[in-house]
Design an enzyme around this catalytic site. Sequence first.
Site, PDB file in Angstrom:
ATOM      1  N   TYR A  55       0.920  -1.064   0.029  1.00  0.00           N
ATOM      2  CA  TYR A  55      -0.142   0.066   0.068  1.00  0.00           C
ATOM      3  C   TYR A  55       0.865   1.241   0.217  1.00  0.00           C
ATOM      4  CZ  TYR A  55      -4.468  -2.218   0.790  1.00  0.00           C
ATOM      5  OH  TYR A  55      -5.579  -2.861   0.733  1.00  0.00           O
ATOM      6  N   LYS A 103       3.610 -15.466   2.797  1.00  0.00           N
ATOM      7  CA  LYS A 103       3.873 -16.035   1.558  1.00  0.00           C
ATOM      8  C   LYS A 103       5.476 -16.532   1.631  1.00  0.00           C
ATOM      9  CE  LYS A 103       2.636 -18.069  -2.476  1.00  0.00           C
ATOM     10  NZ  LYS A 103       1.894 -18.980  -2.517  1.00  0.00           N
ATOM     11  N   ASP A 120      -2.023 -18.663   1.006  1.00  0.00           N
ATOM     12  CA  ASP A 120      -3.039 -19.474  -0.120  1.00  0.00           C
ATOM     13  C   ASP A 120      -3.824 -20.540   0.888  1.00  0.00           C
ATOM     14  OD1 ASP A 120      -0.799 -20.801   0.297  1.00  0.00           O
ATOM     15  OD2 ASP A 120      -0.446 -21.150  -1.927  1.00  0.00           O
ATOM     16  N   ASP A 165      -6.221  -7.242   4.367  1.00  0.00           N
ATOM     17  CA  ASP A 165      -7.353  -6.547   3.421  1.00  0.00           C
ATOM     18  C   ASP A 165      -8.178  -7.776   2.696  1.00  0.00           C
ATOM     19  OD1 ASP A 165      -8.945  -4.589   2.267  1.00  0.00           O
ATOM     20  OD2 ASP A 165      -8.023  -5.064   0.448  1.00  0.00           O
TER      21      ASP A 165
HETATM   22  C1  IPM Z   1     -10.502  -1.596   3.756  1.00  0.00           C
HETATM   23  C2  IPM Z   1     -10.601  -0.731   2.338  1.00  0.00           C
HETATM   24  C3  IPM Z   1      -9.201  -0.125   1.952  1.00  0.00           C
HETATM   25  C4  IPM Z   1      -8.033  -0.851   2.171  1.00  0.00           C
HETATM   26  C5  IPM Z   1      -9.469   0.624   0.971  1.00  0.00           C
HETATM   27  C6  IPM Z   1     -10.766   1.508   0.584  1.00  0.00           C
HETATM   28  C7  IPM Z   1      -8.332   1.555   0.526  1.00  0.00           C
HETATM   29  O1  IPM Z   1     -10.698  -1.882   1.491  1.00  0.00           O
HETATM   30  O2  IPM Z   1     -10.304  -0.798   4.879  1.00  0.00           O
HETATM   31  O3  IPM Z   1     -10.353  -2.643   3.917  1.00  0.00           O
HETATM   32  O4  IPM Z   1      -7.713  -1.397   1.267  1.00  0.00           O
HETATM   33  O5  IPM Z   1      -7.474  -0.796   3.105  1.00  0.00           O
HETATM   34 MN    MN Z   2     -10.867  -3.739   2.337  1.00  0.00          MN
END
Ligand code: IPM
Ligand code: MN
Length: 363
Positions: free
Chosen positions: A141, A191, A223, A247
């Site tokens: 990210y 992973k 996985d 996520d």
């Molecule tokens: C979450 C969301 C966010 C992420 C997005 C909206 C940036 O999916 O809070 O899970 O990927 O962290």
């Molecule tokens: Mn999310």
Amino acid sequence: MTLRVVSLPGDGVGPEVVETALSVLSDVCSAAGIGLSVEERPIGGRAIDTAGEPLPADTLAACRGADAVLLGAVGGPRWDHLRGEQRCEAGLLGLRRGLGVFANLRPVRVHPALAGRSSLRSEVVRGTDMIVVRELTGGAYFGEPRERSGSGPEEMARDSTVYTAREVERVARVAFRLAASRRRRLTSVDKANVLITSQLWRDVVTRVAAEFPEVSVEHQLVDSFAMRLVQRPADVDVVVTENLFGDILSDEAGVLAGSLGMLPSASLGDGGPGVYEPIHGSAPDIAGRGVANPYGAILSVAMLLRHALGRDDLAAAVEAAVDECISAGVLTGDLGGSAGTAAVGEAVRRATGRRLAAAGAAR
Ligand code: IPM
Ligand code: MN
Ligand code: NAD
């Protein structure tokens, strides 16, 4: 004392569920003799429309000065054409990074009355009670370099997954501490058979494990863990994993709970204000109709009471009230019911009020 909350309703169903969750918080604070100040600020699409950027400096500054931040959701089709730092989602990432909230706690509990609502068989999901600890300010990210360049068939793009030992260590400690207070089992998901960031992750988690001899730790590849999550979820206690895996796995876990709308979260750093938000998005398909499930947002308020105020008793009262309402069949459309967002809020407020009054009388 006064609890200072910055509210970031955001887009889509965000404002609907935040309004409902705030009404519960406001009742709890009155009943407990705690002052509450709520300051609302724009983030995401609303901030793009009014201030030209998804995370205005004022919004971040207000959050930094608060005791806690309550967030709805950001994003929607209206802003989907935007790219990179102009996107709604970049505002949310900037907030997380700006507040340094590196540990995202996502509890997944399956209410017995909802076990039959999951698309999985009820005997598979029944008894599930886990917490996913998602690393929130590192990995793909945020890693550099991050670029898109060139054109034609040679046009290229890259994201970079980057972790330092310090980043892994601090989130691992949060997870171990949580596991120590629960069933004392931690699953670290990576992973490591392919990614060197995962090899570092596994080494560091193994090192931190020595500080917590009472917790048994296992390592599992992402996985196969994704499969275990839908095969034997009740076996899982605390999970710790990197940002992107966390996520994906936490939305998968939403299936266990019967709806994504059920799941709350708390994002915590080193002492500054935490961010409390349901894990779902802005749900553009149902926004503006007053039908969104507010339980995830209300349970996020419970997490706020626990982590920002240290009031386990008040958090437990809200959680018990939610359980009671679900048992009584107060359910939104995603759970097969017909209650609206506000009606769920009313029911939870009544049930919470009864519980707090009884606790006050007993004191
Ligand atoms: C979450 C969301 C966010 C992420 C997005 C909206 C940036 O999916 O809070 O899970 O990927 O962290
Ligand atoms: Mn999310
Ligand atoms: P989503 O979570 O918004 O919706 C997925 C599905 O779940 C939809 O069918 C939706 O109706 C349903 N759903 C979600 N929340 C619900 C609730 N409270 N009650 C009832 N049903 C609910 O995911 P998406 O559609 O992939 O994303 C929509 C937008 O939200 C995108 O712009 C995305 O980036 C953003 N998003 C934001 C956050 C956040 O702000 N934390 C999280 C995830 C997605």
